[in-house]
Design an enzyme around this catalytic site. Structure first.
Site, PDB file in Angstrom:
ATOM      1  N   TRP A 137       0.869  -1.154  -0.080  1.00  0.00           N
ATOM      2  CA  TRP A 137      -0.008   0.015   0.045  1.00  0.00           C
ATOM      3  C   TRP A 137       0.769   1.227  -0.105  1.00  0.00           C
ATOM      4  O   TRP A 137       0.412   2.238  -0.609  1.00  0.00           O
ATOM      5  CB  TRP A 137      -0.863  -0.115   1.151  1.00  0.00           C
ATOM      6  CG  TRP A 137      -1.975  -1.421   0.881  1.00  0.00           C
ATOM      7  CD1 TRP A 137      -1.948  -2.346   1.747  1.00  0.00           C
ATOM      8  CD2 TRP A 137      -2.891  -1.191   0.080  1.00  0.00           C
ATOM      9  NE1 TRP A 137      -2.698  -3.336   1.428  1.00  0.00           N
ATOM     10  CE2 TRP A 137      -3.554  -2.809   0.280  1.00  0.00           C
ATOM     11  CE3 TRP A 137      -3.325  -0.793  -1.146  1.00  0.00           C
ATOM     12  CZ2 TRP A 137      -4.401  -3.167  -0.760  1.00  0.00           C
ATOM     13  CZ3 TRP A 137      -4.225  -1.346  -1.892  1.00  0.00           C
ATOM     14  CH2 TRP A 137      -4.840  -2.643  -1.806  1.00  0.00           C
ATOM     15  N   ASP A 208      -1.478   6.419   6.526  1.00  0.00           N
ATOM     16  CA  ASP A 208      -2.547   5.574   6.331  1.00  0.00           C
ATOM     17  C   ASP A 208      -2.734   4.685   7.247  1.00  0.00           C
ATOM     18  O   ASP A 208      -1.919   3.869   7.326  1.00  0.00           O
ATOM     19  CB  ASP A 208      -2.282   4.843   4.833  1.00  0.00           C
ATOM     20  CG  ASP A 208      -3.319   3.726   4.234  1.00  0.00           C
ATOM     21  OD1 ASP A 208      -4.349   3.633   5.168  1.00  0.00           O
ATOM     22  OD2 ASP A 208      -3.047   3.056   3.503  1.00  0.00           O
ATOM     23  N   LYS A 232     -11.974  -1.455   6.856  1.00  0.00           N
ATOM     24  CA  LYS A 232     -11.115  -2.319   7.640  1.00  0.00           C
ATOM     25  C   LYS A 232     -11.218  -2.606   9.099  1.00  0.00           C
ATOM     26  O   LYS A 232     -11.359  -3.744   9.598  1.00  0.00           O
ATOM     27  CB  LYS A 232      -9.795  -1.795   7.713  1.00  0.00           C
ATOM     28  CG  LYS A 232      -9.167  -1.597   6.372  1.00  0.00           C
ATOM     29  CD  LYS A 232      -8.760  -2.645   5.729  1.00  0.00           C
ATOM     30  CE  LYS A 232      -8.003  -2.351   4.330  1.00  0.00           C
ATOM     31  NZ  LYS A 232      -7.502  -3.743   3.470  1.00  0.00           N
TER      32      LYS A 232
END
Length: 336
Positions: A137, A208, A232
């Site tokens: 990511w 993030d 998530k």
């Protein structure tokens, strides 16, 4: 919750009225049956147990939100009732994380991937940014940033495999960079920052936190920007939570081509309803936040996460090599 009131129809330009046949089919049986299956993927949130508290609340209010005669699915995003939902979600987030008063909380769309573009576009000043690449990511985010920044510096060489975090003393930081970016927990490779990395005082720290958001306490004041996809940890897919320091909203050097939907300042000015947001997702997120608070807050969430992770890692470590985990123990993800 059923209503004694006649059905209310939303004539505003926000979410449309669902056909009665469709609305009646989105009931508690469908939701609970879907949720009873176990999802081991990191991509989708599993609603809280035991007793499916949040699911039960959602099912009860699908037909009539708080007995008002209108489904949460059909409620205008500019209605007083929905604005109360947004404001309450912001209040609980402030309480859970201890967010200082000089930060704004936004509920955005586009997922974490959308933020890979939003971050460089909104924070652009000199055109140079530092990225700590520790997995899929952060790697994707750094590549996306290259579209908008003059220079994207990887503070450490990108490894062949992601199994550890480069030692902080070896990072090559850029003087006066617009920001330093890292992904707090890499779901694909299982690498996690257990502590907030040190960042120069004159550089904005960006993270993030999609996959470990609200699973432990953090010091928000160390960050200029935190974002997290709700799917998530804190709700269904479709909502991104962004927590941004107010001074960053006044950046006159940001990319002038920043789309309004990704413009932090515009979204903050309009309390996240500059356009029609993911109303149902924000509603569900607010219920999850209430649930976290009632369970004991982030201290309890961290205890549970550590306990669950230990169940897996203990089996791996005690298997005499039958199972293996290549990630260095000091940066193993604790939030699976």
């Amino acid at each position: 919750m059923t209503s004694s009131l006649p059905p209310v129809i939303n004539f505003a330009a926000g979410p449309s009225k669902l056909p009665e046949e469709v609305k009646s089919s989105v009931n508690s049986t469908h939701i609970v049956n879907l949720e009873n299956g176990h999802c081991s993927s990191s991509a989708n949130f599993i609603f809280p147990n035991p007793n499916q508290q949040v699911i039960a609340n959602i099912a009860a209010e699908l037909e009539s939100y708080q007995g008002k005669g209108i489904s949460i699915l059909c409620m205008s995003h500019r209605s007083a009732d929905f604005l109360k939902i947004i404001n309450k979600a912001q209040e609980i987030l402030k309480q859970l994380l201890g967010i200082p008063d000089n930060y704004k909380i936004l509920f955005l769309q586009g997922g974490g991937t959308g933020q890979f573009s939003a971050v460089p576009m909104n924070l652009l000043r000199t055109g140079t940014a530092d990225y700590v690449v520790t997995g899929t990511w952060s790697d994707k985010a750094s590549k996306e940033a290259k579209k908008y920044m003059h220079q994207v510096n990887l503070v450490a060489p990108k490894p062949q495999t992601f199994t550890s975090i480069p030692d902080r003393v070896n990072w090559k930081l850029t003087d006066g960079a617009d920001y330093l970016y890292y992904c707090a927990n890499e779901t694909v490779h299982g690498v996690e920052f257990h502590e907030t990395p040190l960042c120069p005082d004159d550089v904005t720290l960006v993270s993030d936190m999609s996959s470990n958001f609200l699973s432990r306490q953090i010091d928000v004041s160390k960050y200029g920007l935190i974002f997290a996809g709700a799917q998530k940890n804190v709700g269904p897919a479709g909502v991104v939570v962004a927590i941004i320091r107010e001074d960053l909203l006044k950046n006159e050097l940001k990319n002038p081509q920043t789309p309004l939907v990704l413009d932090y300042a515009d979204q903050a000015k309009n309390n996240s309803v500059a356009n029609t947001p993911c109303t149902f997702g924000i509603y569900a997120l607010e219920l999850v936040l209430e649930w976290i608070l009632n369970q004991g807050g982030l201290e309890e969430m961290e205890r549970r996460s550590r306990e669950k992770a230990a169940l897996i890692y203990d089996v791996i470590d005690a298997s005499a090599g039958f199972y293996s985990n290549p990630v260095a123990p000091l940066c193993r993800s604790r939030y699976l």
